[in-house]
Each structure stands twice: as structure tokens, then as C-alpha cells.
Design an enzyme around this catalytic site. Structure first.
Site: not given
Lengths: 311, 270
Positions: A80, A164, A34, A106, A55, A7, A114
Site C-alpha cells: 500500500f 512478517r 503489526s 509484509h 497512505e 519486522r 492474507d
């Protein structure tokens, strides 16, 4: 071994793309830091658009921005972005062949604690089936930076997947990168391990250990899942006669599926697939999960040995 | 074009819509007939556009989010000279430039492909934001259906447009009160409609969507209004102009047969 999250490469690449082209704009979706889009936001605040947690609207607005001559980057957690906004990506962006860039953050099980809801394991499948869409899964942060810059410079929709967690840097600044061009990151003649993302590193570790047992594995960094580098992959299959695919994604519909769809038609050879086998992820430490879901080098070694009947 | 001429023009456009649907043997007459007066006024009196240069960068943009009523848009585009009206006879056929739902790569004058409901307003927001970022003056118009307002994405887009005070954006709700299953009020009420848009920080104008002067004035008011996007809630009649189609949900997505077409054309010719 220097490690860095992919990332970070995306965030750096986005800033560089913005520097090269004033038409590059970025859309924030509440998770801006993030997904490392905050670096672009700090540098080019006038070209950053915050849209909050929405989104579907993010994709539609990106489409509208592209139609007004901009080069929008819509970044979100891959699960998402590709999942919730799939219809918007399909009908508005891909059907129109609009110049929208998707950053899918991610990616994979290595998202860790998570858990299943946030671990993107299906997005390669649902992105690569879309006409006009290109799909890239870079191996490390340096390659992700290059892929992001390349995405801004090509015309049309593209999905870049990144992760991530920190992963080892295995390419160099001067390593050539071109969307659609796979390459052998290690040469070998007994088997070709075709990998993408963090699994390229795991494949290299597997190849080193296999070499100690006399098995010489070619490792292919297959960063572009669509369009596939058909020529390179067919040649590798023909030369080695055995294929193992490795990805941090469901084996159904992912990179391995794409490769085997190609090879089944043009150079069928015995093959094994390493990846997530039709199950959801779980919470846990990233490394622990990679092991638990058979995504470490050991799983690749087992696949190669089973394939070559040397176990 | 004076009011009388425009009224006659719109009757001719209605005839064009019904003929193309009858030839195609499928499509959506009800919403096409409720929307046509608004689309016609937009192209005749409001939009800055050039049919000879569909990609002219300074043109105003029109997005038909309720894409299934594209026959209304096609009738206007053909009449304006975007393409040869002969193409209207090929609607929905294989190889036609006129797809069953809007396709930007098939049809000159169509800004964006669509037809999956709820998506157009987001695209319009993106275009208006793009114009703002590049300091361009073009305006963006987006037509939605009242049934379409049931889509959640519309409200995501409405929130963003209000937040960014996009006064270069004008939404139009073709409020014909009906959808496939019947009255919108029975299927899933979108009321109180005015309050919803106000709550999302929009300027709201309510008009009779078949009153040509009111439509034109509403668009001028929208252009003049600063600091907020405007939505024109146009009260319309589904199937407007053809007695047996008016206020009948059965005509949402059914093309007239030759007998029904003849009957409709007789009414419209009067």
C-alpha cells in the site's frame, strides 16, 4: 537455528534511532503493532503520530514533518505504501529529496494466508526507479535493526523492506553493515548467488547442498538494491563467471533486474533469476507458498545446476 | 502599504504574470489571476518572512498546492526580492530557476516541490504537526483550488488537521468555480463546500477573494482562532482583471499571444 521476523528488527531499530535522535518521529497507520511501530509509540508517545488508514496523507505528512526538521518514519504494508502512495513518494518526497524514511512491511509471498492483495511483490521495482530513493532489503532481524538505525542517520529518502514471518538469524551483532555495501556471506568460485532478504538464508542452504556435489557457490548478501555495490558485484561476476539472483519479489524490475542491468553493461556473464515469475500470490502457509512459488533453496539449486549445465 | 497602493501593486503583479506566460508561451493564466490578490496580501500583510533569508527557521510557511498557478507565486517572490525579476523571462525554459511547476531546489522561497494536485495540504499538516511537536510558533498556509478538492487526499489531510486541532494551519481555497473541463459544478461538484470543511472540524471563513481588506481580515481572524484549523473559502474570478479571460475555462492553461497580451495589458494599465 534462531528465527525472528525482520519486522521485529525494524521495531527495535526504530526505538534505537529514536533514542539516538530526538528528531525521529514515527507515523502510525492503524497497523501500528503489526509493523512493530508500537514499541516506538510506547517509548516516545509524544513523537508518535496516528493518522489512520490513509497512505497518501501519511506520506505527505511525513514530507511536511521532514521539512520542519524532523526525521519521520512512515511505516505501512509495502504493497500500500509503495503502491497507493507512489505519486506522493515520487513527486513530494523524491523530487524534493526530502529526508523521509519508509518502512515497507509484509514484503514478499511469505505474508501467507492474507493472500495476493497483501503480499508486496512489486515494491522494489517501483521504489528503485525513483531518483534520490535508496532501497534496502535486509536479510534478518539483526540486519533490519542496523538498516533502520542507518536509515535514520543518512540524509534523504530510503525504503526499507521487511517481512512478517520468522526467518533464520544469519548475521551477528558485530557483522558490519553499511548501506550500499554488499558482502560475501559465503565464499565460492563456481557461481555467485546474489540474494536479498530471506533469500540470503535460502541461498546459504543451497550453497551447502551444492558443495556436497562439488559446486562451490559464493553467496552475496546484496541488502542494498539502490545504490548497488557495483564494484563488489562486478568483481564477483568476473571471479565466478556465473550469476544466480534470488529474491522474494517479481523478477521483473526487482533486485535481480538491478544486478543484471549492471552486469550486462560492465561484466556480462551467464545468469539465472530466482523470484516470482509474473504472477500474483495466493493464500497459504508461508513455507508452502515459498515452495510453490519456487523461492526455496531447491529452486536456487536448480538454477545453479541449469546455469552450470550440470543437471 | 495602504489599500490603494496594494491594489496598484496587484495590477502590476497581474501584468508580470501575463508577460511571463506570454514569453514562456505556455502556462496557466486563469488560476494565476484568480489567486494573485490572496498571495499578494499574504506576502505583504500577513506572512512572517524575510526574502533575504528564505530558510529562516521562524518564517511562516506558504505552500501552493495548486502548483500550476506558480506564475502568481513567482511574480510575488520576485517583487519581494527572493530573486532577480529578470528570471521571470525564463519561466519554463531549460535551465531556469522557474520551473513549470513549483520546485524547491530551483526557486528561492518555494517551500516544497509540487504540482500533482491534492498533495499540498498533507505537507502543510506535517509542517504544522512538526511545529507543534517542537513547540515552534510559525504558521503554515496552504492554497488549494476548488477543482483540487476533488482529490481524495485533500480530505485525508483535512481529517487529520481537524483531529489534531491544528490552529497553526490555515487553508485557502481559491474558489474560482472553474477547472479545465469547465465549471466545477458541472465536472464534479465539490459543494456543499462550507459544510464539508465544518464536518471535518475546521473553522470556515468565506470571503470575496478579490476584496483586499476582506482577505487581510480573514487571515487575522484565522490567526486568532484557537482549537481548530481555519479554511478561508475565497470566492474568486478565474482570469480576474482581464475581460476576455474572466470566467472562461479556455484560459485555464493557455498563454496569451502577443496580441492578446497587448490587449490584456491595456486593460490592466487602466
Amino acid at each position: 537455528m534462531v528465527k525472528k521476523p525482520t519486522r521485529d528488527g525494524y521495531g527495535e531499530g526504530l526505538v534505537e534511532a529514536g533514542r539516538r535522535n530526538p528528531k525521529v518521529v514515527a507515523i502510525g497507520a492503524d497497523i501500528t503493532a503489526s509493523v512493530r511501530v508500537n514499541w516506538f509509540q510506547e517509548k516516545y508517545p509524544e513523537r508518535f503520530i496516528s493518522l489512520g488508514i490513509a497512505e497518501q496523507n501519511q506520506v505527505g505528512v511525513a514530507a511536511g514533518l521532514s521539512l520542519s526538521g524532523h526525521v519521520p518514519f512512515a511505516t505501512n504494508y509495502g504493497v500500500f505504501l509503495a503502491g497507493r502512495a507512489w505519486d506522493q513518494i515520487r513527486t513530494t518526497v523524491c523530487y524534493g529529496n526530502l529526508n523521509v524514511k519508509f518502512g515497507g512491511a509484509h514484503g514478499g509471498i511469505s505474508v501467507g494466508p492474507d493472500g495476493a492483495t497483501h503480499q508486496a511483490l512489486e515494491e522494489i521495482a517501483v521504489m528503485r526507479c525513483l531518483p534520490n530513493m535508496q532501497v534496502v532489503v535486509p536479510a534478518d532481524s539483526i540486519e533490519t535493526r542496523k538498516a533502520t538505525i542507518a536509515a535514520a542517520e543518512m540524509i534523504g529518502p530510503i525504503y526499507i523492506r521487511f517481512g512478517r514471518e520468522k526467518v533464520p538469524i544469519i548475521t551477528q551483532a558485530e557483522t558490519p553493515f553499511k548501506i550500499g555495501e554488499a558482502y560475501a556471506i559465503r565464499e565460492g568460485t563456481d557461481v555467485a548467488i546474489i540474494a536479498c532478504g530471506a533469500m540470503v538464508y535460502e541461498s546459504l542452504v543451497a550453497a551447502e547442498q551444492l558443495a556436497e556435489e562439488g559446486i562451490e557457490a559464493m553467496v552475496i548478501n546484496n541488502h542494498t538494491i539502490k545504490p548497488l555495490d557495483a564494484k563488489m558485484l562486478i568483481e564477483a561476476a568476473a571471479r565466478t563467471g556465473a550469476i544466480v539472483t534470488a529474491e522474494e519479489h517479481q523478477v521483473a524490475g526487482g533486485m535481480g533486474s538491478a544486478v543484471l542491468e549492471l552486469l550486462a553493461q560492465h561484466c556480462p556473464v551467464p545468469a539465472k533469476m530466482v523470484g516470482v515469475k509474473d504472477r500474483f500470490g495466493e493464500s497459504g502457509d508461508p513455507d508452502e507458498l515459498m515452495a510453490a512459488f519456487d523461492l526455496k533453496h531447491t529452486a536456487i539449486i536448480n538454477a545453479v545446476k541449469t546455469l552450470l549445465k550440470r543437471q | 502599504m495602504n489599500a490603494e497602493q496594494l491594489m496598484q501593486k496587484n495590477q502590476a503583479l497581474r501584468i508580470s504574470i501575463l508577460k511571463m506566460l506570454a514569453t514562456a508561451k505556455s502556462g496557466h493564466p486563469g488560476g494565476s489571476l484568480s489567486a494573485i490578490d490572496i498571495i499578494s496580501v499574504l506576502y505583504h500583510q500577513v506572512l512572517k518572512h524575510d526574502p533575504k533569508k528564505p530558510q529562516w527557521p521562524e518564517r511562516d510557511r506558504f505552500i501552493l498546492s495548486k502548483g500550476h498557478v506558480c506564475p502568481a507565486h513567482y511574480a510575488v517572490l520576485a517583487d519581494q526580492g527572493y530573486f532577480d525579476p529578470v528570471a521571470l523571462d525564463t519561466l519554463r525554459q531549460y535551465g531556469s530557476i522557474l520551473q513549470g511547476h513549483p520546485s524547491m531546489h530551483h526557486t528561492p522561497g518555494v517551500e516544497v516541490s509540487g504540482g500533482s494536485l491534492g498533495q499540498g495540504l498533507s505537507i502543510a499538516v506535517g509542517m504544522a504537526l512538526g511545529a507543534k511537536i517542537s513547540h515552534e510558533a510559525f504558521r503554515v498556509y496552504c492554497m488549494m483550488g476548488d477543482g483540487e478538492l476533488q482529490e481524495g487526499q485533500i480530505w485525508e489531510a483535512a481529517m487529520a488537521a481537524g483531529y489534531y486541532k491544528l490552529d497553526g494551519l490555515c487553508g485557502i481555497v481559491d474558489f474560482n468555480r472553474m477547472q479545465i473541463d469547465g465549471f466545477t459544478e458541472d465536472v464534479m461538484s465539490v459543494n456543499p463546500i462550507r459544510d464539508k470543511w465544518i464536518a471535518f472540524n475546521w473553522h470556515v471563513i468565506e470571503i470575496d477573494g478579490h476584496d483586499l481588506t476582506a482577505i487581510e481580515n480573514a487571515f487575522y481572524q484565522a490567526s486568532a482562532y484557537k482549537g481548530k484549523p481555519t479554511v478561508i473559502i475565497a470566492k474568486t474570478i478565474k482570469g480576474k482583471g482581464v475581460s476576455f479571460m474572466e470566467n472562461n475555462a479556455a484560459w485555464h492553461g493557455t498563454a496569451p499571444n502577443s496580441e492578446e497580451l497587448a490587449k490584456a495589458l491595456t486593460e490592466l494599465a487602466c
